[in-house]
Motif scaffolding. Sequence first.
Motif, PDB file in Angstrom:
ATOM      1  N   LYS A  86       0.845  -1.187   0.000  1.00  0.00           N
ATOM      2  CA  LYS A  86       0.000   0.000   0.000  1.00  0.00           C
ATOM      3  C   LYS A  86       0.877   1.231   0.000  1.00  0.00           C
ATOM      4  CE  LYS A  86      -3.674   2.486   0.202  1.00  0.00           C
ATOM      5  NZ  LYS A  86      -4.637   2.497  -0.920  1.00  0.00           N
ATOM      6  N   ARG A  87       0.603   2.115  -0.934  1.00  0.00           N
ATOM      7  CA  ARG A  87       1.351   3.374  -0.942  1.00  0.00           C
ATOM      8  C   ARG A  87       0.393   4.542  -0.986  1.00  0.00           C
ATOM      9  NH1 ARG A  87       2.280   0.825  -6.069  1.00  0.00           N
ATOM     10  NH2 ARG A  87       4.101  -0.375  -5.454  1.00  0.00           N
ATOM     11  N   VAL A 119       3.999   2.615   2.183  1.00  0.00           N
ATOM     12  CA  VAL A 119       3.717   2.357   3.603  1.00  0.00           C
ATOM     13  C   VAL A 119       3.845   0.862   3.909  1.00  0.00           C
ATOM     14  CG1 VAL A 119       1.991   2.548   5.429  1.00  0.00           C
ATOM     15  CG2 VAL A 119       2.254   4.391   3.775  1.00  0.00           C
ATOM     16  N   LEU A 120       3.230   0.033   3.095  1.00  0.00           N
ATOM     17  CA  LEU A 120       3.359  -1.423   3.250  1.00  0.00           C
ATOM     18  C   LEU A 120       4.075  -1.955   2.019  1.00  0.00           C
ATOM     19  CD1 LEU A 120      -0.255  -2.233   4.557  1.00  0.00           C
ATOM     20  CD2 LEU A 120       1.811  -1.768   5.907  1.00  0.00           C
ATOM     21  N   SER A 154      -2.147   0.807  11.260  1.00  0.00           N
ATOM     22  CA  SER A 154      -3.551   1.077  10.927  1.00  0.00           C
ATOM     23  C   SER A 154      -3.821   0.808   9.456  1.00  0.00           C
ATOM     24  CB  SER A 154      -3.911   2.534  11.234  1.00  0.00           C
ATOM     25  OG  SER A 154      -3.799   2.784  12.610  1.00  0.00           O
ATOM     26  N   THR A 155      -2.886   1.208   8.621  1.00  0.00           N
ATOM     27  CA  THR A 155      -3.052   0.976   7.184  1.00  0.00           C
ATOM     28  C   THR A 155      -3.194  -0.517   6.912  1.00  0.00           C
ATOM     29  OG1 THR A 155      -1.772   2.967   6.705  1.00  0.00           O
ATOM     30  CG2 THR A 155      -1.991   1.353   4.920  1.00  0.00           C
ATOM     31  N   ALA A 176      -1.135  -3.660  -4.323  1.00  0.00           N
ATOM     32  CA  ALA A 176      -0.708  -4.944  -4.896  1.00  0.00           C
ATOM     33  C   ALA A 176      -0.837  -5.992  -3.809  1.00  0.00           C
ATOM     34  CB  ALA A 176       0.735  -4.869  -5.399  1.00  0.00           C
ATOM     35  N   GLY A 177      -0.818  -7.243  -4.238  1.00  0.00           N
ATOM     36  CA  GLY A 177      -0.935  -8.346  -3.295  1.00  0.00           C
ATOM     37  C   GLY A 177      -2.380  -8.795  -3.155  1.00  0.00           C
ATOM     38  N   THR A 178      -2.561  -9.842  -2.383  1.00  0.00           N
ATOM     39  CA  THR A 178      -3.904 -10.412  -2.244  1.00  0.00           C
ATOM     40  C   THR A 178      -4.253 -10.631  -0.778  1.00  0.00           C
ATOM     41  OG1 THR A 178      -2.973 -12.639  -2.465  1.00  0.00           O
ATOM     42  CG2 THR A 178      -3.890 -11.621  -4.460  1.00  0.00           C
ATOM     43  N   VAL A 179      -5.542 -10.558  -0.521  1.00  0.00           N
ATOM     44  CA  VAL A 179      -6.100 -10.942   0.773  1.00  0.00           C
ATOM     45  C   VAL A 179      -7.135 -12.021   0.486  1.00  0.00           C
ATOM     46  CG1 VAL A 179      -7.425 -10.206   2.781  1.00  0.00           C
ATOM     47  CG2 VAL A 179      -5.776  -8.628   1.738  1.00  0.00           C
TER      48      VAL A 179
END
Length: 310
Positions: free
Chosen positions: A62-63, A69-70, A94-95, A108-111
């Motif tokens: 996450k940016r 940030v992540l 928190s992000t 990017a990436g998956t949950v």
Amino acid sequence: MQRRDDGPSRQAPSGPRHNRAGQRTSSAHGPSLNAMPASPVDPRTSKSDPIGPLLRVRGLVKRFGDHDVLRGIDLDVMPGDRIAILGASGSGKSTFLRCLNFMELPDAGTVELDGRIVGREVRVRNEPARRVHDEAELTRVRQRVGMVFQQFNLFPHMTALGNVMEGLRTVRGQRAAEARARAERELARVGLADKADAYPARLSGGQKQRVAIARALAMDPEVLLFDEPTSALDPELVGEVLRVIRSLAEEGCTMLLVTHELGFAYHVASRVLFIAEGTIHEQGTPDQILRHPQRPRTQAFLERHREFDF
Ligand code: ADP
Ligand code: MG
């Protein structure tokens, strides 16, 4: 891989529920806190589940603008896990939680939630694949992954009962009587049966946070995210909120908890993560991370938070 039925029965708030290990959970008809046993949660026993993780996070990025940030978080959350997340202010805790219930959309990436990746992959020629999310899906995800905020986020113009009923009415479409009965049960569960008709302005911070927890519980979440739930509270009110969270842990509730209450994390968490530089810098049991951290950054962070006792 075996999956739970994703039909409407999962949504039904009435009647006893069962977690994935087949044990009865008591969230719908939970005992009041006063009836909860005082026994500590064994930090070593996290239910292992042969089916697979409830949440599987892979390569989460996450940016904000050019601020990364992540930078690629991988995490498996098993049913019954109680994961405490530590990290300096601004490190992205928190992000991270907000990405897990899609209040922020990952870059990017998956949950994966209970075996299904959230969102739909879209490929445009010559561009990296990305995921798109429709609001209906995200609304479902946000019910299944509940969130409790540092600042409570209650509606000031609604009573405690109204706040807990709101999601049941608007998201679940329940009739008033049904929503009211459920909301009353959840308020009783956090020890606030007698505050149902009080507006937030008349409640203490600890009571407001317990209402917020009742509101989250009313949606039958499979995972609860707590983002510094006691940081906004006067010290004498912290205990009543931590007792509620602890009782949920004892019931087997799966939770991720960002907290600076290291003593609480030590006794209640099954696993502790330390986040730094956008990644999980170090993780392990509470004993490994809080008493015997291996990496200098984790050690320095804990040095600065020495005022806890466990
Ligand atoms: P933590 O919870 O660990 O204190 P946050 O996740 O709130 O950290 O924030 C991580 C970083 O991302 C901080 O630098 C913060 O300023 C930035 N940030 C968070 N949310 C936003 C946003 N909506 N827009 C821009 N920057 C943000
Ligand atoms: Mg934060």
